[in-house]
Design a protein around this motif. Sequence first.
Motif, mmCIF file in Angstrom:
data_model
loop_
_atom_site.group_PDB
_atom_site.id
_atom_site.type_symbol
_atom_site.label_atom_id
_atom_site.label_comp_id
_atom_site.label_asym_id
_atom_site.label_seq_id
_atom_site.Cartn_x
_atom_site.Cartn_y
_atom_site.Cartn_z
ATOM 1 N N VAL A 155 46.424 17.747 26.186
ATOM 2 C CA VAL A 155 46.516 19.207 26.297
ATOM 3 C C VAL A 155 46.131 19.618 27.709
ATOM 4 O O VAL A 155 45.367 18.930 28.392
ATOM 5 C CB VAL A 155 45.605 19.928 25.276
ATOM 6 N N LYS B 120 44.586 25.141 29.305
ATOM 7 C CA LYS B 120 44.671 26.301 28.399
ATOM 8 C C LYS B 120 44.749 25.882 26.938
ATOM 9 O O LYS B 120 44.853 26.725 26.054
ATOM 10 C CB LYS B 120 45.885 27.152 28.759
ATOM 11 N N ASN C 25 47.166 24.053 25.598
ATOM 12 C CA ASN C 25 48.545 23.850 25.144
ATOM 13 C C ASN C 25 48.899 22.366 25.099
ATOM 14 O O ASN C 25 48.512 21.601 25.997
ATOM 15 C CB ASN C 25 49.522 24.573 26.076
ATOM 16 N N HIS C 26 49.641 21.953 24.089
ATOM 17 C CA HIS C 26 50.060 20.563 23.975
ATOM 18 C C HIS C 26 50.993 20.190 25.120
ATOM 19 O O HIS C 26 51.830 20.979 25.539
ATOM 20 C CB HIS C 26 50.782 20.325 22.651
ATOM 21 N N ASN D 286 53.069 23.789 14.196
ATOM 22 C CA ASN D 286 53.399 23.858 15.625
ATOM 23 C C ASN D 286 54.867 24.142 15.904
ATOM 24 O O ASN D 286 55.273 24.267 17.057
ATOM 25 C CB ASN D 286 52.986 22.552 16.316
ATOM 26 N N CYS E 76 51.469 27.464 17.423
ATOM 27 C CA CYS E 76 51.130 26.886 18.727
ATOM 28 C C CYS E 76 49.995 27.656 19.396
ATOM 29 O O CYS E 76 49.079 27.068 19.976
ATOM 30 C CB CYS E 76 52.357 26.875 19.644
ATOM 31 N N ALA E 77 50.059 28.973 19.312
ATOM 32 C CA ALA E 77 49.017 29.806 19.928
ATOM 33 C C ALA E 77 47.667 29.577 19.250
ATOM 34 O O ALA E 77 46.625 29.503 19.913
ATOM 35 C CB ALA E 77 49.417 31.276 19.842
ATOM 36 N N CYS F 68 46.689 26.828 17.670
ATOM 37 C CA CYS F 68 46.208 25.492 18.054
ATOM 38 C C CYS F 68 45.601 25.512 19.450
ATOM 39 O O CYS F 68 44.549 24.926 19.701
ATOM 40 C CB CYS F 68 47.349 24.476 18.006
ATOM 41 N N ALA F 69 46.282 26.193 20.392
ATOM 42 C CA ALA F 69 45.777 26.271 21.762
ATOM 43 C C ALA F 69 44.414 26.953 21.808
ATOM 44 O O ALA F 69 43.508 26.522 22.533
ATOM 45 C CB ALA F 69 46.777 27.017 22.644
ATOM 46 N N ARG G 184 40.938 25.302 23.080
ATOM 47 C CA ARG G 184 40.123 25.889 24.157
ATOM 48 C C ARG G 184 38.663 26.022 23.733
ATOM 49 O O ARG G 184 37.752 25.742 24.521
ATOM 50 C CB ARG G 184 40.677 27.265 24.563
#
Length: 405
Positions: free
Chosen positions: A31, A34, A36-37, A52, A58-59, A61-62, A66
């Motif tokens: 990652v 931020k 993100n993958h 995802n 996705c948001a 997970c990110a 963080r």
Amino acid sequence: MWDIRDFITEDFEQKVQNSFAKVTGYGIVFVDIKGNHIGRGSNFTKFCKEINSTAEGCAACAKSNREGMEIALKTNKPCIYICHAGLVNIIIPYMYEGCYIGALTAGQVVCQNNNFFRCSENLLDVWLKDPKLKAYYGELEKCESEKIEAMVDSLRNVQEFIFESRIRHEMETQLYEKDRELLTYRMQKSELERELKAAQFELLQKKIIPHFMFNILNSISRLICLDEKQKALAMLDSYAKMLRYQCSNTVLMVDLKEELDYIRNYLSIQNIRFDERVTYSIECSKELYGLKIPFFSLQPFVENSIEHGILDKPKGGRVCILCKKKPDCSQITIEDNGVGIDEREIAEIREKILCDSPDPPKNHVGIFNCCSRYRVVFGKRAVIRLESEKNKGTRVTIRLKNKQE
């Protein structure tokens, strides 16, 4: 500003992720800062893949990543956390030149009765309203907290080593360019010659380390597939010790005892890997424990004995390492009772590897680099002999002559 993408190619990223996934059984992905993958990851569960596949997932997970990163950076150690979907993940940050550049995450498992850090967002009930996600959630692996905690140290050792190897690869490229530039001059000044020799030594050293890394990871993953979990754990423990030695050494020269301890762990792995077809003995005079030799300069000889000598015998064989102090020199002998080498090949090896050739051969690159590094450090004081007899075995003798008074 540095970013993890500066150090990992797509091919390298996928190879590392696949190896980790096989060893741990967890979902693995790099990652960015931020959260993100980077790329598609490896061994993702159906549950996580489905989440995802949406922008909202996705948001989420990110954001969880963080928060886990923040804890890891504050405590200066990997963070185990419960993500927005109620799953356990491990996050291990990467630092370069004092800056955080990204991380590796592993997990996607369910763990009951744990005290792990829980991210601020809890969307599990939302996700489980979807019948497909609810079915996928029921398929998730359930792990004990002790097993997850035990995996952290091993995972950290391996990822540190792999990232270190990648940085070393970049350094190797820079050193190679420097080497080429310096070689365009005729080395008329002694200061220029010393600089070239130092660059050459570091280049040779850094070429060897990544040589067998993935072979061992693949062996561990095969044991897990065969349900040989105890052997896999013993193998992983020895490998973690090897990596700790490699990652902690920033010097070019090490004590002989340290190098032998490293090889003992390596041989222990091979003994497990090949069902005791590989046996070994290591003897060293105490007075030679502090003998300085080039870092990582014996293992390629030992590996060669196993790969090209012992494993070709149906019943296997033995590697013996003997380090003795003699009146005129310190002597290291690596001997095996493998299949041996025929006269034509042994003559070719002596000509292309043991002699002071400027160009590496296509085969036996690791041994060539070792011999070259001994010559760079010890000059004519280093004498390396290779003896072999077909169907009887091979012996490598490294003699380091005493300094002239």
